[in-house]
Design a protein around this motif. Sequence first.
Motif, mmCIF file in Angstrom:
data_model
loop_
_atom_site.group_PDB
_atom_site.id
_atom_site.type_symbol
_atom_site.label_atom_id
_atom_site.label_comp_id
_atom_site.label_asym_id
_atom_site.label_seq_id
_atom_site.Cartn_x
_atom_site.Cartn_y
_atom_site.Cartn_z
ATOM 1 N N ARG A 1 1.017 -1.318 0.055
ATOM 2 C CA ARG A 1 0.034 0.200 0.012
ATOM 3 C C ARG A 1 0.944 1.245 -0.201
ATOM 4 O O ARG A 1 2.089 1.405 0.238
ATOM 5 N N LYS A 2 0.294 2.346 -0.403
ATOM 6 C CA LYS A 2 0.847 3.614 -0.767
ATOM 7 C C LYS A 2 1.267 4.486 0.269
ATOM 8 O O LYS A 2 2.363 5.126 0.238
ATOM 9 N N ARG A 3 0.517 4.596 1.603
ATOM 10 C CA ARG A 3 1.098 5.691 2.473
ATOM 11 C C ARG A 3 0.847 5.147 3.685
ATOM 12 O O ARG A 3 -0.197 4.117 3.945
ATOM 13 N N LEU A 4 1.171 5.846 4.912
ATOM 14 C CA LEU A 4 1.064 5.607 6.395
ATOM 15 C C LEU A 4 -0.155 6.166 6.733
ATOM 16 O O LEU A 4 -0.886 7.274 6.028
ATOM 17 N N LEU A 5 -0.951 5.603 7.767
ATOM 18 C CA LEU A 5 -2.026 6.037 8.537
ATOM 19 C C LEU A 5 -1.947 7.478 8.900
ATOM 20 O O LEU A 5 -1.100 7.541 9.717
ATOM 21 N N SER A 6 -2.677 8.330 8.412
ATOM 22 C CA SER A 6 -2.643 9.584 9.298
ATOM 23 C C SER A 6 -3.891 9.988 10.229
ATOM 24 O O SER A 6 -4.587 9.317 10.074
ATOM 25 N N ILE A 7 -3.701 11.073 10.988
ATOM 26 C CA ILE A 7 -4.703 11.649 11.531
ATOM 27 C C ILE A 7 -6.054 11.694 11.130
ATOM 28 O O ILE A 7 -7.086 11.637 11.447
ATOM 29 N N GLU A 8 -5.558 12.249 9.625
ATOM 30 C CA GLU A 8 -6.945 12.473 8.909
ATOM 31 C C GLU A 8 -7.971 11.408 8.422
ATOM 32 O O GLU A 8 -8.816 11.353 8.416
ATOM 33 N N ASP A 9 -6.919 10.341 8.228
ATOM 34 C CA ASP A 9 -7.547 9.097 8.043
ATOM 35 C C ASP A 9 -8.551 8.519 9.290
ATOM 36 O O ASP A 9 -9.621 8.186 8.940
ATOM 37 N N ILE A 10 -8.189 8.648 10.463
ATOM 38 C CA ILE A 10 -8.726 8.518 11.640
ATOM 39 C C ILE A 10 -10.080 9.236 11.898
ATOM 40 O O ILE A 10 -10.982 8.670 12.084
ATOM 41 N N LEU A 11 -9.881 10.608 11.661
ATOM 42 C CA LEU A 11 -11.118 11.380 11.652
ATOM 43 C C LEU A 11 -11.940 11.300 10.582
ATOM 44 O O LEU A 11 -13.250 11.859 10.946
ATOM 45 N N SER A 12 -11.816 10.686 9.632
ATOM 46 C CA SER A 12 -12.615 10.123 8.512
ATOM 47 C C SER A 12 -13.370 9.127 8.773
ATOM 48 O O SER A 12 -14.251 8.531 7.921
ATOM 49 N N LEU A 13 -13.075 8.382 9.864
ATOM 50 C CA LEU A 13 -13.750 6.895 9.962
ATOM 51 C C LEU A 13 -15.246 6.815 10.147
ATOM 52 O O LEU A 13 -15.654 7.624 11.133
ATOM 53 N N HIS A 14 -15.869 6.098 9.509
ATOM 54 C CA HIS A 14 -17.482 5.967 9.848
ATOM 55 C C HIS A 14 -17.732 4.863 11.244
ATOM 56 O O HIS A 14 -16.901 4.139 11.246
ATOM 57 N N GLY A 15 -18.868 5.050 11.678
ATOM 58 C CA GLY A 15 -19.139 4.257 12.736
ATOM 59 C C GLY A 15 -20.666 3.600 12.659
ATOM 60 O O GLY A 15 -21.464 4.293 12.014
ATOM 61 N N PHE A 16 -20.782 2.664 13.341
ATOM 62 C CA PHE A 16 -22.414 1.988 13.733
ATOM 63 C C PHE A 16 -22.413 1.672 14.906
ATOM 64 O O PHE A 16 -22.960 0.595 15.342
ATOM 65 N N GLU A 17 -22.157 2.568 15.835
ATOM 66 C CA GLU A 17 -22.082 2.253 17.337
ATOM 67 C C GLU A 17 -23.352 2.127 18.012
ATOM 68 O O GLU A 17 -24.375 3.081 17.661
ATOM 69 N N GLY A 18 -23.909 1.118 18.484
ATOM 70 C CA GLY A 18 -25.153 0.838 18.939
ATOM 71 C C GLY A 18 -25.217 0.849 20.260
ATOM 72 O O GLY A 18 -25.968 0.141 21.282
ATOM 73 N N TYR A 19 -24.897 1.949 20.867
ATOM 74 C CA TYR A 19 -24.959 2.266 22.484
ATOM 75 C C TYR A 19 -26.530 2.415 22.789
ATOM 76 O O TYR A 19 -26.989 1.923 23.896
ATOM 77 N N PHE A 20 -27.481 2.976 21.837
ATOM 78 C CA PHE A 20 -28.790 3.066 22.187
ATOM 79 C C PHE A 20 -29.514 2.039 21.109
ATOM 80 O O PHE A 20 -30.566 2.430 20.486
#
Length: 575
Positions: free
Chosen positions: A10-29
């Motif tokens: 793969r081409k590049r290292l994980l950045s903080i922008e990659d992390i801030l762009s992650l989507h979720g499906f958190e079912g706390y409620f």
Amino acid sequence: MSLPMASPARKRLLSIEDILSLHGFEGYFGPQFDVSPCGSALAICCQRGLRDAPVFGVPFLVGGERGELWIVDRDREKPRRIEAPDGIGVFSPRWSADGNCIALAATDGTRFVRPAIVDVGAATMRILPTANLALQPAKPPLGWLSSQKIACEVLPDGELPFVLETEWHGDAEQAAHWRAARDGSRSTISQIQSGDEMAAYPAGSPAVINVDTGEVQCFSHQKDLPKELECFAGREIVPYPPTLVSGVAGVSDDSALALDITDRGDQIFVSRDDDATRVIWLRDGSAETAFETDHHLSDVQSGAIHRFEVTHPELGTAKTSVILPPCAGPDERLPALFWVYPNAQLPAAMYDKPNGLGPFNLHRFAAMGFAVVRPEVPFDDQIVEQRGAADVVVEWITAAADAVAAAGCIDRERMQVAGHSFGGWATLTLLAKTDLFRSGIAVAGAYDLISAHGTFDARSRHRSDPIDGGSLIEKVWHLPGPPWDHLDAYAQNSPLSGVESISAPVLLMHGDRDYVPMSQAEEMFSALRRLGRDVSFARLWGEGHVACNPETIREMDRLMEDWLRRHRDEPNVAS
């Protein structure tokens, strides 16, 4: 022992922008998925990345303020997004029995959480003008009673659900008191008494809402509930975090079982794969990918993960994960960052994925060039009560360091340690009781358990029913009672009591809206500074236990990277 490395494809290292762009499906409620009655469509509430959030500072909505509704139709090529009003997030979708509508919770993240109804055919959403929903963790907030009526629990007019009230009310009260103190408009004394009741989460009143007319019928007494509402009030708790499963055909190992409709043969899994996050719909044994997101990860090169079994002669066995840097060479002894969190309740895969959604992404540290070591630190109640939490942490981390160093993948002389919350406490404990680490980063930890026991939660300080930390301290640290009865136990488990033994450099990070008081970090900073130690204190103004503001998160990332790189090659002061 030589360990296999990740393929540098793969081409590049994980950045903080990659992390801030992650989507979720958190079912706390409750689950963020529901299958239509006929089985032909799937409703999904997908939480946008934190970078695109409409509002920040509501961590206990667990992404609800960022939720978007998508519908996956089996007979359509692509999922379709149902537009919500500007600035509104949605969560916990429920199909009506006729399949024409979806009920879900809608919030602006500040003033309300109300029911919303989606007309599936028209692809429109309207928020009902009702009182706020009383959200209960692990329970879906809404349920259908008929095609025109939904069940829920509502709060009295003007009251906020605890996830909003906790975060916003204290700020408003504090600002009002400060204004009054400056302009002299009123006294700012707020007196509380020992006999005052402690705060409790409001359960709300069971209610039936007509979705066509908006009419709300509330029931204040359990004995008056109609039978259909009794069933809703007694609904089952939905496990959170969800169970991780392996060995299911067509589903990646360690995927989260997000929805299980056993009687209909439908199961929904969230697979956090290295190249994307996928929603897998398993129906009657046949698996298909219903939804994909986080495609930016396909451009990211992630490091190999290795797991070791660590044996301690008195404490038993535990597992330790090691995430290697993507570009690590074979037989290279790497600088290491130990990420500690004792007695963690989440499975290893929840921490070790490149698209994991914890407050800190461990692959980001690997991208900085460190072998990230995440040891399990199990807490056996009897052993912890006998030996103390601090000594158990030291024994497990020392054993993990021995095992990973023996495997040949880390340089024992270039280890640093970091942790958040309970891990922040563990970090300072390890620096006070061992000379293993070159430096430590402690985020949002408690360091003087005696003072933390009685200090109010900053978010509730201005209320008439403030919450102190006593019960939390006793439970988490397995302490037998309050400090005045067990002073030695509190001192033995407080890093501040052994602060003179800390010689390694320390970076402290703490938010002033944290329920773990910021004064804990202030005490530790003051002591280390007076002792002449190398200590830095990043104060996160306006942030709670978990930072939410993307700009703050970016700056935290920069500070931690600078700190770790600076101390990676310096002489080990601790030893």
